[in-house]
Design a protein around this motif. Sequence first.
Motif, PDB file in Angstrom:
ATOM      1  N   GLN A 172      -0.947  11.262  -4.199  1.00 14.15           N
ATOM      2  CA  GLN A 172      -0.089  10.520  -3.281  1.00 14.15           C
ATOM      3  C   GLN A 172       1.200  10.072  -3.954  1.00 14.15           C
ATOM      4  OE1 GLN A 172      -2.810   7.424  -2.012  1.00 14.15           O
ATOM      5  NE2 GLN A 172      -3.112   8.416  -0.044  1.00 14.15           N
ATOM      6  N   VAL A 173       1.098   9.636  -5.201  1.00 22.20           N
ATOM      7  CA  VAL A 173       2.294   9.184  -5.911  1.00 22.20           C
ATOM      8  C   VAL A 173       3.273  10.344  -6.086  1.00 22.20           C
ATOM      9  CG1 VAL A 173       3.174   8.343  -8.119  1.00 22.20           C
ATOM     10  CG2 VAL A 173       1.190   7.246  -7.074  1.00 22.20           C
ATOM     11  N   VAL A 204      -7.446   6.748 -13.291  1.00 21.06           N
ATOM     12  CA  VAL A 204      -6.695   6.724 -12.040  1.00 21.06           C
ATOM     13  C   VAL A 204      -7.228   7.829 -11.128  1.00 21.06           C
ATOM     14  CG1 VAL A 204      -4.428   6.940 -10.975  1.00 21.06           C
ATOM     15  CG2 VAL A 204      -4.650   5.863 -13.218  1.00 21.06           C
ATOM     16  N   ARG A 219      -6.771  11.142  -5.998  1.00 12.66           N
ATOM     17  CA  ARG A 219      -6.124  10.892  -4.720  1.00 12.66           C
ATOM     18  C   ARG A 219      -4.853  10.079  -4.911  1.00 12.66           C
ATOM     19  NH1 ARG A 219      -6.087   6.471  -1.642  1.00 12.66           N
ATOM     20  NH2 ARG A 219      -7.723   5.485  -2.887  1.00 12.66           N
ATOM     21  N   VAL A 220      -4.922   9.071  -5.778  1.00 16.00           N
ATOM     22  CA  VAL A 220      -3.767   8.212  -6.015  1.00 16.00           C
ATOM     23  C   VAL A 220      -2.646   9.000  -6.681  1.00 16.00           C
ATOM     24  CG1 VAL A 220      -2.936   6.191  -7.275  1.00 16.00           C
ATOM     25  CG2 VAL A 220      -5.137   6.112  -6.089  1.00 16.00           C
ATOM     26  N   SER A 280       0.855  -1.180   0.000  1.00 13.03           N
ATOM     27  CA  SER A 280       0.000   0.000   0.000  1.00 13.03           C
ATOM     28  C   SER A 280       0.890   1.228   0.000  1.00 13.03           C
ATOM     29  CB  SER A 280      -0.923   0.015   1.227  1.00 13.03           C
ATOM     30  OG  SER A 280      -0.229   0.425   2.385  1.00 13.03           O
ATOM     31  N   PHE A 281       0.373   2.316  -0.511  1.00 17.55           N
ATOM     32  CA  PHE A 281       1.144   3.555  -0.540  1.00 17.55           C
ATOM     33  C   PHE A 281       1.528   3.981   0.869  1.00 17.55           C
ATOM     34  CE2 PHE A 281       1.185   8.129   0.062  1.00 17.55           C
ATOM     35  CZ  PHE A 281       2.178   8.509  -0.815  1.00 17.55           C
TER      36      PHE A 281
END
Length: 287
Positions: free
Chosen positions: A115-116, A108, A111-112, A75-76
């Motif tokens: 975070q990336v 995608v 939020r993802v 998980s991130f």
Amino acid sequence: MARHLPGHPWLGDLKNRVNFAERDFDKAEAFWDAVEARGFDGPPGYSQSQRCAIAGYRGRMAEMEKCLPQGRSGSFEMALAAVRFTGDTASAGGRPIDVDTLLATEGVPSRVVGQVILGLAEIGRMSDARRLMDGWRERYGPEDLGYRVYVGMAAGAIALAEGDPDSAASAFLAYNQSGYVGAEHVYNRGLPEAANAIDVAGQPDSAIALYERALASPSVFGNLYELTWYPLALHRLGELHESLGHRDEAIDYYQRFIELWNEADPELQPQVKAARDRLTGLVGERR
């Protein structure tokens, strides 16, 4: 056959969520001991993920890695915790991120992407972070709600990595104040990051205020996010209060950090020893 917790998965372990919100990890661990002893589990793999989170809070990184399906990159949040706890950006940064593939993939979540970008900035991949930021802006732009919310987190991470803590703090605070994205409220998200940026800028009083505001605003559904910063915030608050001559406050935060990480992995024990040494000195001074 194990039975699932009754009702909706979030309602079924509401007590456990309250334990996390109150940062009572002893109670959270005891909850899952009792649940599993009764033959309950919840959604497939759910209790395992909760135990991973507890291990992460306690600095038991090897245990966390074993219980994740894909190790620390499962998980991130877990990968980010490993980076922040150890400072080892080379081995703790999670699985490789292919920016071109991410930009070419439809659907995608914002939020993802945000975070990336934050993760890329924190491990020093600035050209990739910038390129993903530009591509994200071109695809979504300010008319997209998710972009408007999560761009603050991404922009703050980039600004801090590039040596502009004031802009970073402003971006993180904007992220914190951005409200809802679907059903997820930001709560204290962005506050510890802003506190860190202000700390870097050399403003200890303001950093303390933001860290403590973050600690006073727990999220029932934010345990994975909180484990990425909560232990380190306790340690840093001890240092900051000590630097300002706030002996009692420093003692309290050092004690809380030591109790949380008392059984942390060997690679993290030097941080525990440093806090214990400072605590010993402060307690001696108070007598």
